[in-house]
Scaffold this motif. Structure first.
Motif, PDB file in Angstrom:
ATOM      1  N   LEU A  98       0.819  -1.217   0.000  1.00  0.00           N
ATOM      2  CA  LEU A  98       0.000   0.000   0.000  1.00  0.00           C
ATOM      3  C   LEU A  98       0.850   1.264   0.000  1.00  0.00           C
ATOM      4  O   LEU A  98       1.873   1.338   0.677  1.00  0.00           O
ATOM      5  N   ASN A  99       0.375   2.259  -0.750  1.00  0.00           N
ATOM      6  CA  ASN A  99       0.968   3.591  -0.752  1.00  0.00           C
ATOM      7  C   ASN A  99      -0.073   4.574  -0.245  1.00  0.00           C
ATOM      8  O   ASN A  99      -1.272   4.297  -0.296  1.00  0.00           O
ATOM      9  N   ALA A 100       0.390   5.730   0.204  1.00  0.00           N
ATOM     10  CA  ALA A 100      -0.542   6.739   0.702  1.00  0.00           C
ATOM     11  C   ALA A 100      -0.044   8.130   0.337  1.00  0.00           C
ATOM     12  O   ALA A 100       1.138   8.334   0.050  1.00  0.00           O
ATOM     13  N   ILE A 139      -6.640  12.466   1.775  1.00  0.00           N
ATOM     14  CA  ILE A 139      -6.175  11.218   2.388  1.00  0.00           C
ATOM     15  C   ILE A 139      -6.399  10.161   1.314  1.00  0.00           C
ATOM     16  O   ILE A 139      -7.541   9.873   0.952  1.00  0.00           O
ATOM     17  N   MET A 140      -5.314   9.627   0.783  1.00  0.00           N
ATOM     18  CA  MET A 140      -5.418   8.641  -0.293  1.00  0.00           C
ATOM     19  C   MET A 140      -4.603   7.410   0.064  1.00  0.00           C
ATOM     20  O   MET A 140      -3.453   7.522   0.479  1.00  0.00           O
ATOM     21  N   ILE A 141      -5.213   6.251  -0.103  1.00  0.00           N
ATOM     22  CA  ILE A 141      -4.523   4.977   0.081  1.00  0.00           C
ATOM     23  C   ILE A 141      -4.712   4.190  -1.205  1.00  0.00           C
ATOM     24  O   ILE A 141      -5.838   4.039  -1.690  1.00  0.00           O
ATOM     25  N   SER A 142      -3.603   3.723  -1.774  1.00  0.00           N
ATOM     26  CA  SER A 142      -3.684   3.012  -3.052  1.00  0.00           C
ATOM     27  C   SER A 142      -2.882   1.718  -2.999  1.00  0.00           C
ATOM     28  O   SER A 142      -1.986   1.551  -2.172  1.00  0.00           O
ATOM     29  N   GLU A 143      -3.253   0.831  -3.915  1.00  0.00           N
ATOM     30  CA  GLU A 143      -2.533  -0.430  -4.085  1.00  0.00           C
ATOM     31  C   GLU A 143      -2.265  -0.585  -5.573  1.00  0.00           C
ATOM     32  O   GLU A 143      -3.204  -0.554  -6.379  1.00  0.00           O
ATOM     33  N   ASN A 144      -1.000  -0.712  -5.931  1.00  0.00           N
ATOM     34  CA  ASN A 144      -0.585  -0.759  -7.333  1.00  0.00           C
ATOM     35  C   ASN A 144      -1.092   0.487  -8.056  1.00  0.00           C
ATOM     36  O   ASN A 144      -0.800   1.584  -7.635  1.00  0.00           O
ATOM     37  N   LYS A 185      -4.347   1.427  -8.458  1.00  0.00           N
ATOM     38  CA  LYS A 185      -5.727   1.789  -8.118  1.00  0.00           C
ATOM     39  C   LYS A 185      -5.836   2.374  -6.715  1.00  0.00           C
ATOM     40  O   LYS A 185      -5.195   1.906  -5.772  1.00  0.00           O
ATOM     41  N   VAL A 186      -6.672   3.384  -6.609  1.00  0.00           N
ATOM     42  CA  VAL A 186      -6.963   3.997  -5.318  1.00  0.00           C
ATOM     43  C   VAL A 186      -7.975   3.120  -4.596  1.00  0.00           C
ATOM     44  O   VAL A 186      -9.017   2.776  -5.147  1.00  0.00           O
ATOM     45  N   LYS A 187      -7.649   2.757  -3.372  1.00  0.00           N
ATOM     46  CA  LYS A 187      -8.559   1.972  -2.539  1.00  0.00           C
ATOM     47  C   LYS A 187      -9.460   2.895  -1.721  1.00  0.00           C
ATOM     48  O   LYS A 187     -10.628   2.617  -1.518  1.00  0.00           O
ATOM     49  N   PHE A 188      -8.866   3.995  -1.227  1.00  0.00           N
ATOM     50  CA  PHE A 188      -9.608   4.955  -0.416  1.00  0.00           C
ATOM     51  C   PHE A 188      -9.133   6.353  -0.761  1.00  0.00           C
ATOM     52  O   PHE A 188      -7.931   6.597  -0.887  1.00  0.00           O
ATOM     53  N   PHE A 189     -10.091   7.256  -0.916  1.00  0.00           N
ATOM     54  CA  PHE A 189      -9.759   8.643  -1.227  1.00  0.00           C
ATOM     55  C   PHE A 189     -10.772   9.540  -0.538  1.00  0.00           C
ATOM     56  O   PHE A 189     -11.980   9.343  -0.670  1.00  0.00           O
ATOM     57  N   ALA A 190     -10.278  10.520   0.203  1.00  0.00           N
ATOM     58  CA  ALA A 190     -11.138  11.530   0.821  1.00  0.00           C
ATOM     59  C   ALA A 190     -10.465  12.881   0.633  1.00  0.00           C
ATOM     60  O   ALA A 190      -9.236  12.984   0.674  1.00  0.00           O
ATOM     61  N   CYS A 191     -11.286  13.912   0.408  1.00  0.00           N
ATOM     62  CA  CYS A 191     -10.730  15.254   0.256  1.00  0.00           C
ATOM     63  C   CYS A 191     -11.812  16.293   0.488  1.00  0.00           C
ATOM     64  O   CYS A 191     -12.997  15.976   0.555  1.00  0.00           O
ATOM     65  N   GLU A 192     -11.364  17.531   0.586  1.00  0.00           N
ATOM     66  CA  GLU A 192     -12.258  18.683   0.636  1.00  0.00           C
ATOM     67  C   GLU A 192     -12.241  19.348  -0.733  1.00  0.00           C
ATOM     68  O   GLU A 192     -11.175  19.588  -1.295  1.00  0.00           O
ATOM     69  N   LEU A 193     -13.426  19.609  -1.260  1.00  0.00           N
ATOM     70  CA  LEU A 193     -13.560  20.439  -2.456  1.00  0.00           C
ATOM     71  C   LEU A 193     -14.270  21.719  -2.044  1.00  0.00           C
ATOM     72  O   LEU A 193     -15.291  21.668  -1.355  1.00  0.00           O
ATOM     73  N   GLU A 194     -13.732  22.843  -2.460  1.00  0.00           N
ATOM     74  CA  GLU A 194     -14.342  24.130  -2.116  1.00  0.00           C
ATOM     75  C   GLU A 194     -15.735  24.250  -2.728  1.00  0.00           C
ATOM     76  O   GLU A 194     -16.640  24.809  -2.129  1.00  0.00           O
ATOM     77  N   PHE A 196      -7.307   6.267 -11.868  1.00  0.00           N
ATOM     78  CA  PHE A 196      -6.892   5.548 -10.668  1.00  0.00           C
ATOM     79  C   PHE A 196      -8.070   5.054  -9.828  1.00  0.00           C
ATOM     80  O   PHE A 196      -7.883   4.348  -8.851  1.00  0.00           O
ATOM     81  N   PHE A 197      -9.281   5.427 -10.210  1.00  0.00           N
ATOM     82  CA  PHE A 197     -10.470   4.983  -9.489  1.00  0.00           C
ATOM     83  C   PHE A 197     -11.110   3.810 -10.218  1.00  0.00           C
ATOM     84  O   PHE A 197     -11.053   3.722 -11.440  1.00  0.00           O
ATOM     85  N   ASP A 198     -11.725   2.911  -9.451  1.00  0.00           N
ATOM     86  CA  ASP A 198     -12.516   1.837 -10.043  1.00  0.00           C
ATOM     87  C   ASP A 198     -13.731   1.577  -9.160  1.00  0.00           C
ATOM     88  O   ASP A 198     -13.944   2.275  -8.166  1.00  0.00           O
ATOM     89  N   LYS A 199     -14.516   0.571  -9.517  1.00  0.00           N
ATOM     90  CA  LYS A 199     -15.757   0.279  -8.786  1.00  0.00           C
ATOM     91  C   LYS A 199     -15.508  -0.075  -7.327  1.00  0.00           C
ATOM     92  O   LYS A 199     -16.399   0.047  -6.501  1.00  0.00           O
TER      93      LYS A 199
END
Length: 186
Positions: free
Chosen positions: A26-28, A57-62, A64-73, A88-91
């Motif tokens: 995992l990468n972050a 806050i992003m956690i990815s494997e290879n 693909k992003v497994k988890f992604f959270a952020c603030e959008l104005e 990088f996103f999938d189902k």
């Protein structure tokens, strides 16, 4: 190419606080990501980004992003954000957008990817994510940055999948005039 490599190679990181490996698979990334670049004044001087995904806050494997959270104005930045990072996103990705100018919450699908869009007023994305995965700050207090992210990732496996309850058009109709409350000394 991993999301972290893409971010670095395309100079999309903005004020990163972490960008690296958190386990053998995992990468972050934590920090802000550029959605729309700032004006380039010279070869070495660039204005701040016109639009950002903040408090990422992003956690990815290879690749693909497994988890992604952020603030959008504003939710108006969503399409531009999605175009830049969609590969990088999938189902299976869990994506939470905390959006300042929304007047309601919703779960919607866009190009086959599910997004949770939640109103954000005063809180930080970090605190909201801890609530989302049912963790307390004390649960993470003595952990390293890497272990904090792994703990959040581990909690994601316990989450129930929520159903889509709005269309993208319905989400756009929830855009209001809300501005983020700035907190500070009184």
């Amino acid at each position: 190419m991993t999301p972290n490599e893409y971010i670095k190679e395309n100079k999309l990181e903005w004020q990163p606080s972490f960008n690296g490996s958190i386990s053998s698979s995992l990468n972050a990334y934590r920090g802000a990501l550029i959605v729309e670049e700032g004006k380039k004044l010279s070869e070495t001087k660039v204005m701040p980004p016109k639009a950002q995904a903040k408090q990422v806050i992003m956690i990815s494997e290879n690749d693909k992003v497994k988890f992604f959270a952020c603030e959008l104005e504003t939710f108006n930045h969503f399409e531009q954000f999605f175009e830049k990072y969609k590969n990088f996103f999938d189902k299976e990705s869990i994506i939470i957008l905390y959006v300042i100018d929304l007047d309601g919450n919703g779960i919607f699908e866009y190009e086959g990817i599910k997004f949770n869009a939640i109103m954000l007023y005063e809180n930080s994305v970090w605190n909201e994510v801890l609530d989302f995965v049912s963790l307390e700050k004390n649960d993470l207090k003595k952990l390293s940055n890497e272990d904090k992210l792994i703990t959040i990732y581990d909690q994601l496996t316990n989450l129930e999948k929520e159903n889509i309850n709005k269309t993208y058009e319905e989400m756009k109709n929830l855009i209001g005039n809300t501005k983020k409350s700035l907190m500070g000394a009184v």
